[in-house]
Design an enzyme around this catalytic site. Structure first.
Site, mmCIF file in Angstrom:
data_model
loop_
_atom_site.group_PDB
_atom_site.id
_atom_site.type_symbol
_atom_site.label_atom_id
_atom_site.label_comp_id
_atom_site.label_asym_id
_atom_site.label_seq_id
_atom_site.Cartn_x
_atom_site.Cartn_y
_atom_site.Cartn_z
ATOM 1 N N ASN A 297 40.190 69.278 -59.232
ATOM 2 C CA ASN A 297 39.801 68.206 -60.325
ATOM 3 C C ASN A 297 39.765 66.644 -59.915
ATOM 4 O OD1 ASN A 297 38.977 68.297 -63.275
ATOM 5 N ND2 ASN A 297 40.834 67.058 -63.610
ATOM 6 N N CYS B 181 52.224 65.310 -68.061
ATOM 7 C CA CYS B 181 52.243 65.817 -68.972
ATOM 8 C C CYS B 181 53.660 66.131 -69.627
ATOM 9 C CB CYS B 181 51.598 67.484 -69.171
ATOM 10 S SG CYS B 181 52.702 68.351 -67.981
ATOM 11 N N CYS C 10 48.718 72.766 -84.818
ATOM 12 C CA CYS C 10 48.715 71.164 -84.990
ATOM 13 C C CYS C 10 50.137 70.665 -85.775
ATOM 14 C CB CYS C 10 47.406 70.901 -85.826
ATOM 15 S SG CYS C 10 45.841 71.219 -84.821
#
Length: 440
Positions: free
Chosen positions: A307, A396, A95
Site C-alpha cells: 500500500n 493505529c 459506533c
C-alpha cells in the site's frame, strides 16, 4: 427552563443499577466516548453523556477509584449533541460518537491524542486529516446468532456479547449496505444455521465480495445454491473452511483495489484499509512528508500488499518491503510485477525477531513503518542501527506510538510533524502519522 430528555437505553446484559439516581455535571470525555463527572470527589464514567451536560445517572458498577453509571435523563444537553443518524446507535457496539457533532468528534480525538503524545508535541503541532463521516467503510465483519430458530445477522452490542440485529449501517458504503440487506434476506432460509460462524463483506474496485467462515463443512449442493445467489447479486463469494487459514475460492481468485494510478491485488482475508478515501489521502500525505527521491533507498516495514511500497517506488531509487504474512508478500511481489516496477523487493520476516537479510546491508536513507497495535518496539534498535535520516511512523495505537517515538527521540531523533487521521468517523478510534528526523 431546563430541557429533560430520556435517552434510549442499551441491552439488559449490562450490570444493573445499584445506587440511587443522582445529578451529575459532566466535564470531560474518555477515549471510549464516556462522559466524565465527579461526585463528592469520586470520578464517574457515564456512557452517552457529553461534556457540558447536566444529567441524571445511576451507578451500575462501583469501584475503589471510580464508578460507572447508566444515563437516565439529560437535564441540560450539550450544544454539540446531535441526533444519531443510525437507529441502532444506542444498542450496536460499532459506533460510539454518533451523538456528537462531527467537528467535535475530531476535537475530542485531538485532545486525547495530544494527551497521549504530551511528551513529544505541543497543541499547535497536531495536524488533522479527514473525509466524509458516513458511508466510508468498505469492509465489515458481521456476526451470526440464532434467535427463536432464526439466523440473526448484525454486530455485537455495546459492552455485551449479544448480537444486535440491524437493518442499516450508516458507515458502510452504499454497495455494502445493499449487499447486507440481500444477505440478511437470504439467511432467513436458515440453510446455513449452525455452520456459518461469521461473514465478512468487502468492496473494492472489482466490486463486492463476501467471505463465509464456516464452523463445519457443508454439502456441494448447498454451496452451489449459495454460489447461484452470489452470481445473481453480482457478489464474489469465498468460503473459509474450519481450521484452514487460506480462503477456498468459490467464484474468483484475488481481489484488487486502485490507489491513484496503481492497482493492488490482495486475497480477501488480507489486511487492507477499510476507508478507501482516507487511505488515498493518507498515502498522498505520506509521500508529501517523506518526499522520496531517486537518491533514496526506503525500507517499508509491515508493508502488507504494498500500500505504501508501490507509491514510494514511483519516486525512490529502491524500496524494500518487509511483511510477516507469506500470502501478502506474494501479493506484494505480484503487485510490483503487474505495475511494472523493477526497483521493489519484498521480504517475508517476523519483525519481532532479528532479521538477517542481504537487502538490509545497503545504505537505507528512510524508513516507513505501519505496525499493528502492539507497535514496533522490538525492531527499533534495528532501525536505529540502520540510521535512516527520516522515519515515517503510521500508527493505529497512540499509546504504543508514544512509547516507540519517545525511545527514538532518546536515541537521537526529533519529531517534525504529527497528524491525526480520522480513518473511522463515528468511532473513538484514532490513527496517527508521525515524521521523525535524525538529529545532526
Amino acid at each position: 427552563m431546563r430541557r429533560r430528555t430520556s435517552p434510549r437505553r442499551t441491552t439488559t446484559s449490562k450490570p444493573q443499577p445499584i445506587g440511587p439516581i443522582q445529578t451529575f455535571e459532566v466535564d470531560g470525555l474518555t477515549h471510549e466516548a464516556k462522559g466524565v463527572a465527579r461526585l463528592q470527589g469520586k470520578v464517574t464514567f457515564i456512557e452517552g453523556a457529553l461534556p457540558g451536560e447536566t444529567v441524571e445517572a445511576q451507578v451500575n458498577k462501583a469501584g475503589r477509584r471510580f464508578d460507572e453509571a447508566v444515563l437516565v435523563n439529560i437535564i441540560e444537553p450539550s450544544v454539540y449533541r446531535v441526533e444519531p443518524s443510525c437507529q441502532h446507535f444506542n444498542l450496536c457496539g460499532g459506533c460510539s460518537f454518533q451523538h456528537l457533532a462531527n467537528e467535535q468528534q475530531l476535537s475530542a480525538k485531538a485532545d486525547w491524542l495530544q494527551g497521549q503524545l504530551r511528551n513529544l508535541i505541543t497543541t499547535q503541532e497536531l495536524e488533522t486529516l479527514s473525509d466524509t463521516p458516513t458511508g466510508y467503510r468498505r469492509r465489515a465483519r458481521l456476526a451470526i446468532d440464532i434467535k427463536k430458530g432464526r439466523m440473526v445477522l448484525g454486530f455485537r452490542g455495546k459492552a455485551s456479547k449479544e448480537i444486535i440485529s440491524i437493518d442499516q449501517c450508516v458507515v458502510l458504503t452504499p454497495n455494502l449496505q445493499s449487499t447486507f440487506l440481500l444477505l440478511k434476506l437470504k439467511l432467513l432460509e436458515n440453510d446455513l444455521a449452525g455452520v456459518l460462524g461469521h461473514v465478512e463483506l468487502l468492496e473494492d474496485t472489482k466490486g463486492v465480495s463476501a467471505l463465509f467462515r464456516l464452523t463445519s463443512p457443508i454439502s456441494d449442493e448447498l454451496k452451489n445454491a449459495w454460489e447461484d445467489w452470489a452470481e445473481k447479486g453480482r457478489v464474489a463469494l469465498y468460503w473459509q473452511a474450519p481450521k484452514v487459514g487460506k480462503a477456498e475460492v468459490a467464484l474468483e481468485k484475488m481481489r484488487y483495489y486502485d490507489l491513484g494510478d496503481l492497482r493492488l491485488k490482495y486475497h480477501p482475508q488480507d489486511f487492507i484499509q477499510v476507508n478507501a478515501a482516507m487511505n488515498q489521502k493518507m498515502v498522498v500525505q505520506a509521500m508529501d512528508w517523506l518526499n522520496p527521491s531517486k537518491q533514496d533507498v526506503i525500507l517499508d516495514l509491515f508493508c502488507g500488499v504494498g500500500n505504501f511500497s508501490l507509491p514510494l517506488a514511483v519516486h525512490a531509487q529502491a524500496v524494500i518491503g518487509v511483511e510477516v504474512q507469506e500470502t501478502m508478500v506474494e501479493a506484494a511481489r505480484e503487485n510490483a510485477r503487474v505495475n511494472g516496477f523493477d526497483n521493489l523487493s519484498f521480504v517475508a520476516a517476523d519483525l519481532t525477531k532479528p532479521v538477517n537479510n542481504e537487502l538490509f546491508k545497503q545504505t537505507i536513507t528512510k524508513v516507513l513503518l505501519d505496525p499493528p497495535r502492539a507497535g514496533a518496539f522490538e525492531f527499533l534498535d534495528s532501525i536505529i542501527k540502520i540510521g535512516p535520516t527520516q522515519i515515517l511512523y503510521v500508527s493505529c495505537n497512540a499509546s504504543t506510538l508514544a512509547r516507540d517515538a519517545e525511545y527514538l527521540v532518546a536515541k537521537g531523533y526529533r519529531v517534525l510533524r504529527v497528524s491525526l487521521m480520522d480513518m473511522f468517523p463515528q468511532t473513538s478510534h484514532v490513527e496517527t502519522m508521525m515524521l521523525l528526523q535524525k538529529k545532526k
